[in-house]
Design a protein around this motif. Structure first.
Motif, PDB file in Angstrom:
ATOM      1  N   GLY A 166       1.164  -1.011   0.113  1.00 20.00           N
ATOM      2  CA  GLY A 166      -0.030  -0.022   0.407  1.00 20.00           C
ATOM      3  C   GLY A 166       0.680   0.980  -0.010  1.00 20.00           C
ATOM      4  N   LEU A 167       0.481   2.314  -1.030  1.00 19.96           N
ATOM      5  CA  LEU A 167       1.684   3.744  -1.547  1.00 19.96           C
ATOM      6  C   LEU A 167       1.231   4.412   0.158  1.00 19.96           C
ATOM      7  N   HIS A 168       0.091   4.245   0.782  1.00 17.31           N
ATOM      8  CA  HIS A 168      -0.535   5.308   1.579  1.00 17.31           C
ATOM      9  C   HIS A 168      -1.241   4.227   2.944  1.00 17.31           C
ATOM     10  N   ARG A 169      -1.330   4.639   4.129  1.00 16.80           N
ATOM     11  CA  ARG A 169      -2.047   4.227   4.716  1.00 16.80           C
ATOM     12  C   ARG A 169      -3.741   4.022   4.742  1.00 16.80           C
ATOM     13  N   ALA A 170      -4.575   2.871   5.205  1.00 12.04           N
ATOM     14  CA  ALA A 170      -5.596   3.510   4.654  1.00 12.04           C
ATOM     15  C   ALA A 170      -6.636   3.750   5.859  1.00 12.04           C
ATOM     16  N   HIS A 199       2.401  -4.709   2.640  1.00 16.00           N
ATOM     17  CA  HIS A 199       4.013  -3.367   3.273  1.00 16.00           C
ATOM     18  C   HIS A 199       3.232  -2.619   3.163  1.00 16.00           C
ATOM     19  N   VAL A 200       3.387  -1.594   3.907  1.00 14.92           N
ATOM     20  CA  VAL A 200       2.532  -0.028   3.769  1.00 14.92           C
ATOM     21  C   VAL A 200       4.033   0.940   4.036  1.00 14.92           C
ATOM     22  N   ILE A 201       4.452   2.125   2.799  1.00 18.52           N
ATOM     23  CA  ILE A 201       5.104   3.358   2.202  1.00 18.52           C
ATOM     24  C   ILE A 201       4.691   3.829   3.247  1.00 18.52           C
TER      25      ILE A 201
END
Length: 354
Positions: free
Chosen positions: A38-42, A57-59
């Motif tokens: 995930g490029l961003h956190r939800a 992974h969360v970037i």
């Protein structure tokens, strides 16, 4: 070789995310090394798989809307490092936004695959088509949800690399709906694009008599407006808003339904249409994409609420017609079983390697 799936955020409650985690778990179960990024956190994370066999992974720990220039640069460095640590393989970028941001950061050893989860008609009505024309031709493969959409993108976006792979069904039910319950079902986020106001209006105009009810599963910002709309249509006491329903309880919802209604303004290949079909539940849907055409039972012109109401009323009035169309829906849904779709992904990987 590894398989990497990348989303803008991978953990929001939504169709792209659900499909991504289903494919990741399925491919990991076949022995592939799989990573979901995930490029961003939800903002409100949702857990799709209880015991994932893949890496997650969360970037960026910030939601997409809070991203600044400095944070973007830091996230880019973290993404490059992560990709450098993963064994080379296939990078599946799940949207035009991910392709635009990530394709240039991938190590050369990765084969680049760009997905699009919408239809061609939706893409040409917004910025997506321009981004696909700009960024997808240089990828190893561009993947769309139906043969119709792959052909349209190939012809009108001049893509030499278009391929079709449908969304998968995570589970194949053994039990089918008896189609006896006086219940129409709608499933999805209660947001404007899903146009549940049209489904409520169609139900009201369909002639469905009591005790028939419309049950809406989902939550969102349109809840209060939809309640008021149901009252205005004279069916406020027969539209049931059930809120979010956990995934393990959804089979019971399908088994207790006799018709599914889908009135979205646009769709690629909605999983809810596949799930209802797998349970033998016929559907009425607006003809908005090749994906919907591949799985829907009765299709009506987009936005034509009166035609939708007439089709819905016909199914409400005839159990035999519900059974006939439900059996056909179940037969078509076979093609979307998870193993079949995973076979398709492995054929795609082999095609790219050649």
């Amino acid at each position: 070789m590894s398989v990497v799936f990348a989303c803008v955020d991978a953990d929001t409650l939504g169709g792209v995310q659900r499909v991504t985690h289903t494919l990741a778990q399925g491919l990991a179960g076949r022995g592939h090394e799989v990573h979901v990024i995930g490029l961003h956190r939800a903002a409100t994370p949702f857990r799709y798989v209880d015991r994932p066999l893949y890496h997650h992974h969360v970037i960026s720990r910030r939601p997409m809307e809070s991203r600044g220039l400095l944070a973007g640069r830091r996230a880019g460095r973290r993404l490059r490092k992560l990709l450098g640590d993963i064994r080379p393989g296939y990078a599946v970028m799940t949207s035009p936004a991910v392709v635009a941001r990530m394709a240039g950061l991938l190590p050369a050893a990765f084969r680049r695959i760009g997905q699009y989860h919408g239809s061609y008609d939706h893409a040409r009505g917004c910025w997506h088509l321009g981004s696909i024309k700009r960024h997808y031709p240089g990828l190893d493969q561009a993947v769309f949800l139906s043969e119709d959409d792959a052909r349209l993108f190939s012809e009108h976006a001049l893509l030499p690399n278009a391929w079709a792979l449908p969304n998968p069904l995570a589970h194949w039910p053994a039990e089918l709906s008896a189609l006896d319950a006086p219940r129409v079902l709608g499933v999805g986020r209660l947001e404007g694009v899903k146009r549940f106001d049209r489904l409520i209006s169609a139900f009201a105009r369909s002639g469905a008599p009591p005790p028939w009810e419309l049950h809406l599963i989902g939550d969102g910002t349109e809840l209060d407006r939809l309640r008021e709309h149901a009252r205005g249509e004279g069916v406020g006491d027969r539209v049931v808003f059930k809120g979010l329903v956990p995934s393990d309880r959804m089979p019971a919802e399908y088994l207790n339904a006799s018709v599914l209604g889908l009135t979205s303004g646009h769709e690629g290949l909605p999983v809810v249409l596949l799930e209802s079909a797998a349970h033998g539940v016929p559907s009425v849907a607006f003809d908005v994409s090749g994906g919907v055409r591949s799985a829907g039972s009765l299709l009506v012109p987009p936005g034509d609420v009166d035609a939708f109401a007439a089709a819905l009323g016909g199914l409400v009035a005839s159990r035999e017609e519900r059974r006939r169309l439900g059996a056909g829906a179940r037969a078509r849904a076979e093609a979307f079983r998870l193993d079949h779709v995973l076979d398709g992904w492995e054929r795609l990987f082999a095609h790219i390697r050649r």
